[in-house]
Design an enzyme around this catalytic site. Sequence first.
Site, mmCIF file in Angstrom:
data_model
loop_
_atom_site.group_PDB
_atom_site.id
_atom_site.type_symbol
_atom_site.label_atom_id
_atom_site.label_comp_id
_atom_site.label_asym_id
_atom_site.label_seq_id
_atom_site.Cartn_x
_atom_site.Cartn_y
_atom_site.Cartn_z
ATOM 1 C CG HIS A 158 -4.344 3.922 1.788
ATOM 2 N ND1 HIS A 158 -3.156 3.706 1.843
ATOM 3 C CD2 HIS A 158 -5.126 3.344 2.805
ATOM 4 C CE1 HIS A 158 -2.587 3.249 3.381
ATOM 5 N NE2 HIS A 158 -3.931 2.826 3.792
ATOM 6 C CG ASP A 163 -1.209 0.893 6.380
ATOM 7 O OD1 ASP A 163 -2.320 1.136 5.755
ATOM 8 O OD2 ASP A 163 -0.932 1.669 7.132
ATOM 9 C CD GLU A 223 -5.372 5.899 5.170
ATOM 10 O OE1 GLU A 223 -6.298 5.838 6.080
ATOM 11 O OE2 GLU A 223 -4.311 5.667 5.157
ATOM 12 C CD GLU A 224 -0.945 5.268 5.697
ATOM 13 O OE1 GLU A 224 -1.312 5.811 6.842
ATOM 14 O OE2 GLU A 224 -1.092 4.097 5.545
ATOM 15 C CG ASP A 235 -6.778 1.428 5.300
ATOM 16 O OD1 ASP A 235 -5.672 0.844 5.260
ATOM 17 O OD2 ASP A 235 -6.704 2.713 5.585
ATOM 18 C CG HIS A 266 1.527 3.725 10.310
ATOM 19 N ND1 HIS A 266 0.847 4.417 10.867
ATOM 20 C CD2 HIS A 266 0.909 3.329 9.226
ATOM 21 C CE1 HIS A 266 -0.326 4.790 10.324
ATOM 22 N NE2 HIS A 266 -0.431 4.046 9.094
#
Length: 466
Positions: A289, A301, A335-336, A363, A433
């Site tokens: 992503h 990520d 995606e997030e 991912d 994140h």
Amino acid sequence: MRFPSLCRSLLLAAALPATSLTVAAQSARVNATDSVNIRKIYDEALARGQSYENLRELTGRIGGRLSGSPQAEQAVQWGKTTMEKMGLDRVYLQEVMVPHWVRGAKEKAQVRGAKGKGISLNVCALGGSVGTNGKIKAQVIEVQSLQELAALPADKVKGKLVFFNRPMNPLYIETGRAYGEAGDQRRSGAAEAAKRGAVGALVRSLSLAHDDFPHTGTMRYEDGVAQVPAAALSTNGADELSQLLKADKNLTVELEMSCQTLPEVKSYNVVGEIKGSKYPDEIITVGGHLDSWDLAQGAHDDGTGCVQSMEVLRLLKASGLRPERTVRAVLFMNEENGTRGGNKYAELAKAAQEKHLAAMESDGGGFTPRGFSIEADPATVRKVQQWEPLFVPYGSGDITPGHGGTDIGPLKGQAKALIGYNCDDQRYFDIHHTAADTFDKVNRRELELGGASMAALIYLLSKYGL
């Protein structure tokens, strides 16, 4: 050079009747050829791999790429231009509408006890949260789970900030399992707190590390339930707040967040493909992503997944291995905080009546490769597992049933197999994140080995099908 599959085939041939020797010999030749071709892929990746430099450009020039942001738009153009330079058979964009949430000014939180002295906490808004409309100040009630919250009397919760402080389980070897189990408090904590009359939610960051980095991530509201602000505390901050509450149950937390949700924005999946030489109508998708959270550069990520997916196509071309089936790299958008890109890709594939043989997703970061998880019927899983010996020399021979991936999930029922690329995940949730997800955390060799592992499996899928 070792050929585990070749050796095993020759031993089996010695025990077969004469009528079976020809078949065994053919199998041996196939395995020997595959071993040589897979070695070509790894040699190309280790000597001339482009994943690391592509990631340097994506993270350094563009940085964090939250859906709807100018940076996400820049990343789309970067992905398209980069794949066009690779000389693929086709590069194109798929339009998709995405949410547009903005964080605003840096969040602030302070603990205030009986003496009124403020102690700052490291916090960040959870993705999709409403702001505080100035500051909110309330007493705090600590719980370990959604179930514990539901069991509390209403007067214990009303008007307070609910503090969800259940850590990830450190006893699991697979950290993804611990993340999944602890994630309900982040996703649903604010909505469940609002049902009990709370004014907001504080959530312990989903990490096994003990540090000062708060971890963002998506959260959800429910229709008909008041929307209250939700913030993540760093693990050190959560531990500190818990200790302070033991000494003073009447302390308050003052929280200030200016995040908001804006109208949806037009964005795109970026797609590049090599047409199959024998079966062009059968498609193998590989992707990551393109969007990321906004706190850092989105390196692990999922910048790593994007550059590895593009590298799969380059490695096949550079190794002279024209795929027999069409191989398509997809940089999914959103995606997030919505999975709009994955859903749109599957929707368009179904409308076009495309035949998807398999889809692979990276991912889980760009760490040392370990193998693959296969989401398919048992016979298909066994088919892929027959290739394990070809991956053992490279440390990526752990092929097991399991989850394929979030963005390829909507292809379930269209693709025969959904495949997740698995790497060593012990460090992943330290930076996941957070503001620490930066390019310097990525090791060049680990990243390039991962792309080679993905390309090797896609080479086999393209050659033999399922």
